[in-house]
Design a protein around this motif. Structure first.
Motif, PDB file in Angstrom:
ATOM      1  N   ARG B  10       0.833  -1.188   0.000  1.00  8.78           N
ATOM      2  CA  ARG B  10       0.000   0.000   0.000  1.00  8.78           C
ATOM      3  C   ARG B  10       0.872   1.244   0.000  1.00  8.78           C
ATOM      4  NH1 ARG B  10      -4.820  -2.040   1.702  1.00  8.78           N
ATOM      5  NH2 ARG B  10      -4.647  -4.231   2.249  1.00  8.78           N
ATOM      6  N   PHE B  11       0.246   2.380  -0.369  1.00 11.25           N
ATOM      7  CA  PHE B  11       0.952   3.647  -0.219  1.00 11.25           C
ATOM      8  C   PHE B  11       2.176   3.718  -1.134  1.00 11.25           C
ATOM      9  CE2 PHE B  11       2.689   6.883   2.949  1.00 11.25           C
ATOM     10  CZ  PHE B  11       1.685   7.787   2.677  1.00 11.25           C
ATOM     11  N   CYS B  12       2.084   3.054  -2.320  1.00 10.13           N
ATOM     12  CA  CYS B  12       3.215   3.028  -3.255  1.00 10.13           C
ATOM     13  C   CYS B  12       3.173   4.274  -4.133  1.00 10.13           C
ATOM     14  CB  CYS B  12       3.133   1.819  -4.170  1.00 10.13           C
ATOM     15  SG  CYS B  12       2.941   0.262  -3.305  1.00 10.13           S
ATOM     16  N   ARG B  59      10.670 -27.431  15.072  1.00 14.66           N
ATOM     17  CA  ARG B  59       9.242 -27.693  14.923  1.00 14.66           C
ATOM     18  C   ARG B  59       8.864 -27.951  13.469  1.00 14.66           C
ATOM     19  NH1 ARG B  59       6.242 -23.690  15.615  1.00 14.66           N
ATOM     20  NH2 ARG B  59       4.312 -24.741  16.105  1.00 14.66           N
ATOM     21  N   ILE B  71       3.019 -22.588  11.498  1.00  8.45           N
ATOM     22  CA  ILE B  71       3.392 -21.223  11.867  1.00  8.45           C
ATOM     23  C   ILE B  71       4.752 -21.241  12.538  1.00  8.45           C
ATOM     24  CG2 ILE B  71       2.832 -19.254  13.306  1.00  8.45           C
ATOM     25  CD1 ILE B  71      -0.152 -20.549  13.024  1.00  8.45           C
ATOM     26  N   CYS B  72       5.708 -20.595  11.934  1.00 11.91           N
ATOM     27  CA  CYS B  72       7.029 -20.510  12.542  1.00 11.91           C
ATOM     28  C   CYS B  72       7.016 -19.358  13.548  1.00 11.91           C
ATOM     29  CB  CYS B  72       8.088 -20.263  11.476  1.00 11.91           C
ATOM     30  SG  CYS B  72       9.712 -19.928  12.156  1.00 11.91           S
ATOM     31  N   PHE B  73       7.302 -19.646  14.791  1.00 15.13           N
ATOM     32  CA  PHE B  73       7.239 -18.627  15.828  1.00 15.13           C
ATOM     33  C   PHE B  73       8.260 -17.517  15.611  1.00 15.13           C
ATOM     34  CE2 PHE B  73       5.341 -21.737  19.117  1.00 15.13           C
ATOM     35  CZ  PHE B  73       4.079 -21.510  18.587  1.00 15.13           C
ATOM     36  N   ASN B  74       9.298 -17.804  14.900  1.00 14.18           N
ATOM     37  CA  ASN B  74      10.353 -16.808  14.733  1.00 14.18           C
ATOM     38  C   ASN B  74      10.268 -16.072  13.405  1.00 14.18           C
ATOM     39  OD1 ASN B  74      11.724 -17.576  17.231  1.00 14.18           O
ATOM     40  ND2 ASN B  74      12.028 -19.499  16.140  1.00 14.18           N
ATOM     41  N   LYS B  77      10.381 -19.176   8.676  1.00 16.02           N
ATOM     42  CA  LYS B  77       9.747 -19.796   7.504  1.00 16.02           C
ATOM     43  C   LYS B  77       8.404 -19.154   7.270  1.00 16.02           C
ATOM     44  CE  LYS B  77      11.783 -24.294   6.853  1.00 16.02           C
ATOM     45  NZ  LYS B  77      11.614 -25.750   6.843  1.00 16.02           N
ATOM     46  N   GLU B  78       8.176 -18.700   6.080  1.00 14.94           N
ATOM     47  CA  GLU B  78       6.846 -18.158   5.793  1.00 14.94           C
ATOM     48  C   GLU B  78       6.380 -18.647   4.442  1.00 14.94           C
ATOM     49  OE1 GLU B  78       6.477 -14.021   4.831  1.00 14.94           O
ATOM     50  OE2 GLU B  78       8.636 -13.784   4.593  1.00 14.94           O
ATOM     51  N   LYS B  95      -9.882  -0.579   1.047  1.00 15.95           N
ATOM     52  CA  LYS B  95      -9.434  -0.001   2.312  1.00 15.95           C
ATOM     53  C   LYS B  95      -8.606   1.261   2.095  1.00 15.95           C
ATOM     54  CE  LYS B  95      -9.245  -4.248   5.033  1.00 15.95           C
ATOM     55  NZ  LYS B  95      -8.354  -5.248   5.655  1.00 15.95           N
ATOM     56  N   ASP B  96      -7.947   1.346   0.966  1.00 19.04           N
ATOM     57  CA  ASP B  96      -7.060   2.493   0.708  1.00 19.04           C
ATOM     58  C   ASP B  96      -7.713   3.569  -0.142  1.00 19.04           C
ATOM     59  OD1 ASP B  96      -4.879   1.656   2.132  1.00 19.04           O
ATOM     60  OD2 ASP B  96      -4.049   0.509   0.471  1.00 19.04           O
TER      61      ASP B  96
END
Lengths: 706, 268
Positions: B10-12, B59, B71-74, B77-78, B95-96
Motif C-alpha cells: 500500500r501507499f506506493c 518444529r 506457523i514458525c514462531f520466529n 519460515k513463511e 481499504k485504501d
C-alpha cells in the motif's frame, strides 16, 4: 498563492543564543511553574501578608509580591521579551529557600488536580489592556451593594484580580525600566533597539495594543506572568487586525512581521519545559463558522521552519475549505522532520463539541490546551487529563479473575464491571480534588478576568464561573486493552491454542519459557492496526465502553466527563508497574503511545493504521487523542497530503508525524552530541530526541516505519 | 475462482500516478536475470526460509509439518502465495480508496506476470472499475494479445516493460524472445493511449545509448505512449534469492549520470 518569508539573521542568532544559554533548553528538568525564584518570592510574599481576611486574598497578595519582585530577563537581540529568571541563588538566599520550600509544602494550603491548561480571552487583553480590565473590576466593585452580604465572594474575586493584575503592571514596569537601563550602557544600534523595546513595554500589557508588535508583546508578557501552561488560542484570528493595519500603514513589512513571530516562537521555548507543550491552533473557522486562512496563518506556519523548536505546539485546523497550497506547505514542513504542525479535523471536532452541548461559537473556537486536550477558548474551566487512568492495568486485574470456562463476552463483562467500579472510586476522588480546588485553588486568580463568564457570575474559574466545566479523564493503554482482547479472541477462542488459565499462567511468568507464544503473538496474530473487521470491532467495543460508562457519571458541577485517549510521557511511566499483558507486552514495558496501534503492530502501512484508528470513532474523545505516524524521509509531500486527506475524510481527529529514519535515531542514541537539534513527536508534544530517557527513545524507534 | 497473490503493498508511489495500492500476482513466464521479486516467478506456493531468523527449534521438521497451517514462531519460515477471491482482493483495495482518491492514484496489478491469471485479473479489474477505482496493469507483455483485449475496457493504464531490443539477447537474459512482446505493444498502442513504457536499466545488459536508440526507433514506428520511464537496476531483491535457496545474479547499479545520458536519447 504561497507566502513564505526568508529567515532573518536575528532569528538565527537568537536561536543559537538560546540553545547555548537558555536554562529551559539546557536543563530539560526545569519547569516554569517550579521556577525556584518565583517560588521563593511567592513564599516570601505569603509570609509578609498575614493580615488578610481570606486565604484567597493572601494568595493573591503573595502572587502580586512575586510579580513585583521577579527580576526581568532580557537577552541581546530580543524583540519580544518575558521569561522566567533561573539565575542561581547566593548562599544566603539558598539557606532561606530551603526553609521556604518546607513552608510551601507543609504549611501552605495546596490543592491537587490539573492546573492552568486553559485558553484565555486574549482578544479582551489586547482590546482593553490590563489597566482597562482593572478599571472594569473597580467599576464592578463600585456597583456592589454594600448592604448585601451575599456579594462577599464576588467582592473577593474582583479584589483578588485587581491585586494580581497590579502585580502584572509592576512586572511590565520593571521590564521597561530594565530595558532603559540596558539602553544606557549599550552601543548606538542596540541603544535604539532597547529604547524601542522600552516604548513597547511602557504601553503593553497595561494599555490596549496599537500595533502587531505590541499585541505579541502583550500576549507574551501576560502569559509568562502566569508561570503555567496556557494555549494562546487562535492567534491568526485575533491578531489579524493589528497585522493588517500595520501592513496597510506601511508600519510593518511581511518580512518584519515574520521576524516578530519567529522571536515570539523562540520566547515560547524559554517559557516551556520538556514534558509539556504550549500550544495554539491556526486555520479552521472563526466564531461564526467562516473559514480562516490568511497571511498570518502562513506566517505562523513559516515560523516553524525558521525556529525549529519543540514549542510552541502548532495545530493546523483543516476544514472543507482549507486550500491545497497551505496543506502542501504544512506537509513540506512535516517532510523536513519538524514534527509540526499537528493536523486537526476542524469540522469533525466542531460537530462533536456541538453534540456535547457547546454553543456554536465555542464549538468553532476550540484549541488544544497543551498537547492535544481540547478546550473552548475564553470560556473554559474544562479540566483536562483528570485523572489519568491506566486501563490496561484495570483490564489485567479483571482478566486475572477469569477462568477457562468463560466465553469471550463473559470476560469482557468482567472487565466492564471492574472498570465501572474503578471509575466510581476514581471519579469520586477527582470530584473531591475539584471541590478542593474550588475552595483552595492555587492558580493565579486573575485568569478568571479573561474567562467568560467568571466576572458576570462573580465566581472564579475554579469556583465554577467558567461557561464550560467538563472534566476530561484520560485513558492510557486503551489500545493495549483492545489488542489484548484481540489476542485472547484469536489464541483462545478461534485457534484454541491456549486456555484462559494457560494464558494467565504465561502472563504471570512474564512469558518466561514461553518465548514461542510471545513470538507468535507479536508476529502471527492479525493485529489492531491492520484494518481488519474483527480487530476494529474489538477496538470500537472498548471505546464504546469508555464513552458509555463515563456518560453515566456527572462531575461535581453536573457537567460531563469526556474522555481523552492520549499520552504525553505517561505511557512510559505507567508501563513500569503494569504486569505482562496478552498483547505481547512484557511486564514493565512501555504502553502504546496514545491512540495509535501498539508500537510495531501497524506493520501494514500508514493507511491501514489510520483506518484502524478511525474505526473506533475517535472524534468522541474530545479530551484529546494523539495519533502517531512514523514515515521514512523518502516519503513524498504528495503521500503525506494523501494520508491527511484520507484520514480526515473518514472522520479522523488528530494526526502527527515523525519523519525520521530509525537508523538515524539509533545513531543519535550513540552520538547525542551530533543530534542536539533533532526533534521528535512523543505523545502529544515534541521534544529533543537526545534529551529523552532511553525507554521513550526506544518507544519512538519501535513504531513501525513506513 | 481464486487468484494467487504473494503480496499487497500500500501507499506506493512508483507503480503509476499518485498514491497506489499494488497487488502482486504469483507466477511469471519470464526469468529475468535481474528479477528483484524472485519469489514471484513460480506459480506454486513456496516456503521462504529466512535463515538468519531460524533458532533451530526443529518444529518445522516434525512429521506433522504442513506448509499451509504451519506457523514458525520466529518468522524464519513463511508461506509465499495466498489464494484470494476477487471480492477479497477488492476488499483489500477499497481499504485504501480514501487515501488515493485525491492523488489521482489507484490500484496497480503487478507480479510476477499478472496477465497469466487472466480470468482472475479480468474479474478483479471489472470489480475495481465498478467501484470507481483507477486501474493499472504492470506487464512484460509475453502473453497472447487476446488477453489484452479482454481487459482493455477496465484498464486505465498499462505499465509495459521493454527489457532489450535484440531478441536473442532477450532470450539469453529472460528465457524468451521478444517478438510477441513487441508486436503486442505495437497493437496495444493502436488501441489505447494509456501506456507507460518502462525500461529497466541493467549495466552490461542494456545500459548503452545504442540499445536506447534501437528501442526508440522501434517506438517511433508505433503510436506514441503516454510516457517512457527508465528504471535503474537496484539490489533490493538480491537478499530474497537466498530465501528460495537460489543464488542471485548480481549486477552493478547504474549511476545517475548514466541514467541521465540514456534518458536524453528519448528526449532528443
Amino acid at each position: 498563492m504561497r507566502f513564505i518569508e526568508p529567515n532573518s539573521e536575528r532569528v538565527s542568532f537568537l536561536k543559537n543564543y538560546y540553545m547555548n544559554n537558555s536554562q529551559m533548553v539546557l536543563n530539560r528538568e526545569l519547569v516554569p511553574w517550579k521556577c525556584h525564584r518565583s517560588l521563593y518570592l511567592y513564599v516570601e510574599g505569603w509570609l509578609q501578608n498575614v493580615a488578610t481576611p481570606t486565604l484567597r486574598l493572601r494568595r493573591s497578595m503573595a502572587e502580586a509580591y512575586m510579580l513585583k519582585n521577579i527580576k526581568p530577563v532580557i537577552c541581546p537581540g530580543e524583540l519580544i521579551v518575558g521569561q522566567p529568571d533561573f539565575s542561581p541563588f547566593d548562599a544566603e538566599e539558598l539557606e532561606k529557600f530551603e526553609e521556604y520550600k518546607i513552608i510551601h509544602s507543609k504549611h501552605m494550603p495546596l490543592c491537587k488536580g490539573r492546573m492552568d491548561h486553559t485558553a484565555l480571552d486574549y482578544e479582551k487583553l489586547l482590546e482593553k489592556g490590563v489597566e482597562g480590565v482593572v478599571d472594569e473590576l473597580k467599576a464592578r466593585i463600585e456597583e456592589l451593594d454594600p448592604y448585601d452580604g451575599t456579594l462577599a465572594e464576588r467582592y473577593e474575586l474582583y479584589q483578588c484580580c485587581i491585586i494580581e493584575l497590579e502585580g502584572v503592571l509592576a512586572l511590565a514596569e520593571n521590564y521597561k525600566n530594565y530595558a532603559l537601563e540596558l539602553a544606557e550602557n549599550a552601543g548606538e544600534n542596540e541603544k535604539k533597539e532597547y529604547l524601542e523595546l522600552a516604548e513597547v513595554l511602557a504601553r503593553v500589557p497595561a494599555k490596549p495594543a496599537r500595533s502587531f508588535r505590541e499585541a505579541l508583546q502583550s500576549i507574551q508578557l501576560f502569559t509568562f506572568s502566569l508561570f503555567g501552561i496556557y494555549s494562546i488560542g487562535r492567534p491568526d484570528q485575533y491578531l489579524l487586525r493589528y497585522y493588517e493595519n500595520d501592513i496597510n500603514t506601511k508600519a510593518l513589512t511581511p518580512a518584519k512581521a515574520q521576524e516578530l513571530i519567529d522571536c515570539f516562537y523562540l520566547q515560547y521555548m524559554n517559557n516551556m519545559s520538556a514534558w509539556a507543550a504550549a500550544s495554539f491552533m491556526i486555520g479552521g473557522r472563526d466564531g461564526q463558522g467562516n473559514a480562516v486562512e490568511n497571511r498570518l496563518t502562513w506566517h505562523f506556519l513559516n515560523a516553524i521552519e525558521h525556529t525549529h523548536t519543540p514549542d510552541p505546539n502548532v495545530g493546523l485546523c483543516i476544514t472543507s475549505q482549507t486550500s491545497k497550497e497551505i496543506v502542501e506547505y504544512a506537509c513540506e514542513l512535516i517532510k523536513k522532520g519538524y514534527g509540526q504542525p499537528q493536523i486537526w479535523n476542524n469540522d469533525g471536532i466542531t460537530k462533536s463539541m456541538r453534540e456535547r452541548g457547546y454553543d456554536d461559537k465555542a464549538s468553532n473556537l476550540f484549541t488544544q490546551s497543551t498537547c492535544v486536550e481540547l478546550t473552548p477558548i475564553g470560556c473554559s474551566g474544562v479540566s483536562i487529563t483528570s485523572p489519568y487512568i491506566n486501563m490496561l492495568n484495570i483490564f489485567l486485574k479483571a482478566f486475572n479473575k477469569c477462568n477457562s470456562t468463560m466465553t469471550f463476552d463473559e470476560i469482557f463483562a468482567v472487565f466492564e464491571k471492574d472498570f465501572e467500579d474503578y471509575l466510581k472510586k476514581v471519579l469520586l476522588l477527582e470530584n473531591l480534588y475539584q471541590l478542593e480546588r474550588k475552595r483552595n485553588s492555587t492558580d493565579p486568580i486573575r485568569i478568571s478576568a479573561f474567562i467568560n463568564d467568571c466576572l458576570e457570575r462573580g465566581l472564579s474559574s475554579d469556583s465554577g464561573g467558567a461557561r464550560y466545566n467538563d472534566i476530561e479523564p484520560n485513558m492510557l493503554g486503551m489500545i493495549n486493552v483492545a489488542e489484548s482482547l484481540n489476542v485472547i479472541q484469536e489464541l483462545v477462542f478461534e485457534k484454541q491454542m491456549l486456555t484462559i488459565d494457560e494464558l494467565k499462567a504465561i502472563l504471570s511468568s512474564n512469558y518466561e519459557g514461553n518465548e514461542d507464544i510471545l513470538a507468535y503473538v507479536r508476529r502471527k496474530i492479525s493485529h489492531f492496526g491492520t484494518d481488519t473487521e474483527k480487530t476494529n470491532a474489538i477496538a470500537k467495543r472498548v471505546a464504546d465502553t469508555v464513552i458509555n460508562l463515563l456518560n453515566k457519571f456527572t462531575t461535581f458541577r453536573g457537567a460531563n466527563f469526556v474522555p481523552g485517549a492520549f499520552s504525553y510521557r505517561d505511557h512510559e511511566y505507567h508501563g513500569r508497574y503494569t504486569t505482562a499483558s496478552p498483547d505481547g507486552r512484557r511486564a514493565g514495558d512501555i504502553l502504546a503511545d496514545g491512540s495509535s496501534p501498539v508500537q510495531g503492530y501497524d506493520s501494514k502501512g500508514p493507511t491501514l493504521s489510520l483506518n484502524s484508528t478511525v474505526s473506533w470513532q475517535p472524534l468522541r474523545f474530545l479530551g484529546g487523542i494523539s495519533v502517531n505516524i512514523k514515515l521514512s524521509p523518502s516519503v513524498t509531500v504528495e503521500q503525506i497530503m494523501a494520508l491527511i486527506d484520507g484520514y480526515i475524510k473518514q472522520n479522523g481527529m488528530q494526526l502527527q508525524f515523525n519523519v525520521v529514519d530509525s537508523d538515524m535515531l539509533k545513531d543519535a542514541q550513540q552520538h547525542p552530541d551530533q543530534y542536539t537539534d533533532l526533534l521528535v513527536r512523543i505523545g502529544g508534544y515534541s521534544d529533543y530526541f537526545t534529551k529523552l530517557p532511553e525507554r521513550l527513545q526506544n518507544g519512538v524507534i519501535s513504531r513501525a516505519q513506513n | 475462482m481464486v487468484g494467487r497473490i504473494f503480496d499487497i503493498q500500500r501507499f506506493c508511489t512508483h507503480d503509476g500516478p499518485g498514491i497506489r495500492t499494488t497487488v502482486f500476482f504469483k507466477g511469471c513466464n519470464l526469468r529475468c536475470a535481474w528479477c528483484h521479486n524472485p519469489e514471484s516467478q513460480s506459480s506454486e506456493k513456496q516456503i521462504l526460509f529466512h535463515m538468519e531468523k531460524c533458532t533451530g527449534c526443529g518444529r518445522c521438521i516434525s512429521p506433522s509439518f504442513d506448509a499451509e497451517s504451519f506457523i514458525c514462531f520466529n518468522g524464519a519460515k513463511e508461506l509465499c502465495g495466498k489464494d484470494y477471491t476477487a471480492d477479497e482482493v477488492l476488499g483489500e483495495i477499497l481499504k485504501d480508496k480514501m487515501f488515493y482518491d485525491n492523488s489521482n492514484g489507484g490500484v496497480t496489478f503487478s507480479g510476477g506476470e499478472c496477465m497469466l491469471q487472466i480470468d482472475f485479473l479480468a474479474e478483479i479489474l471489472r470489480l475495481c472499475k465498478e467501484n470507481g477505482i483507477r486501474t493499472a496493469v504492470d506487464t512484460a507483455g509475453n502473453v497472447p494479445f487476446e488477453y489484452f483485449e479482454r481487459i482493455l475496457e477496465y484498464t486505465d493504464l498499462f505499465l509495459y516493460d521493454i527489457k532489450c531490443f535484440d531478441s536473442d539477447k532477450h532470450k539469453l537474459y529472460t528465457g524468451a524472445g521478444n517478438e510477441l512482446i513487441l508486436e503486442n505493444l505495437k497493437r496495444l498502442l493502436t488501441r489505447t493511449q494509456g501506456v507507460w513504457i518502462r525500461i529497466p536499466i541493467i549495466p552490461t545488459v542494456n545500459d548503452t545509448i545504442k540499445e536506447m536508440k534501437s528501442i526508440k526507433s522501434f517506438l517511433s514506428s508505433c503510436k506514441s505512449p503516454e510516457r517512457i520511464e527508465l528504471l535503474p537496476y537496484h539490489t533490493f531483491g538480491e537478499s530474497k534469492y537466498a530465501t528460495i535457496n537460489r543464488t542471485a545474479r548480481t549486477f552493478s547499479t547504474p549511476d545517475q549520470s548514466k541514467i541521465e545520458l540514456l534518458k536524453a536519447v528519448f528526449d532528443e
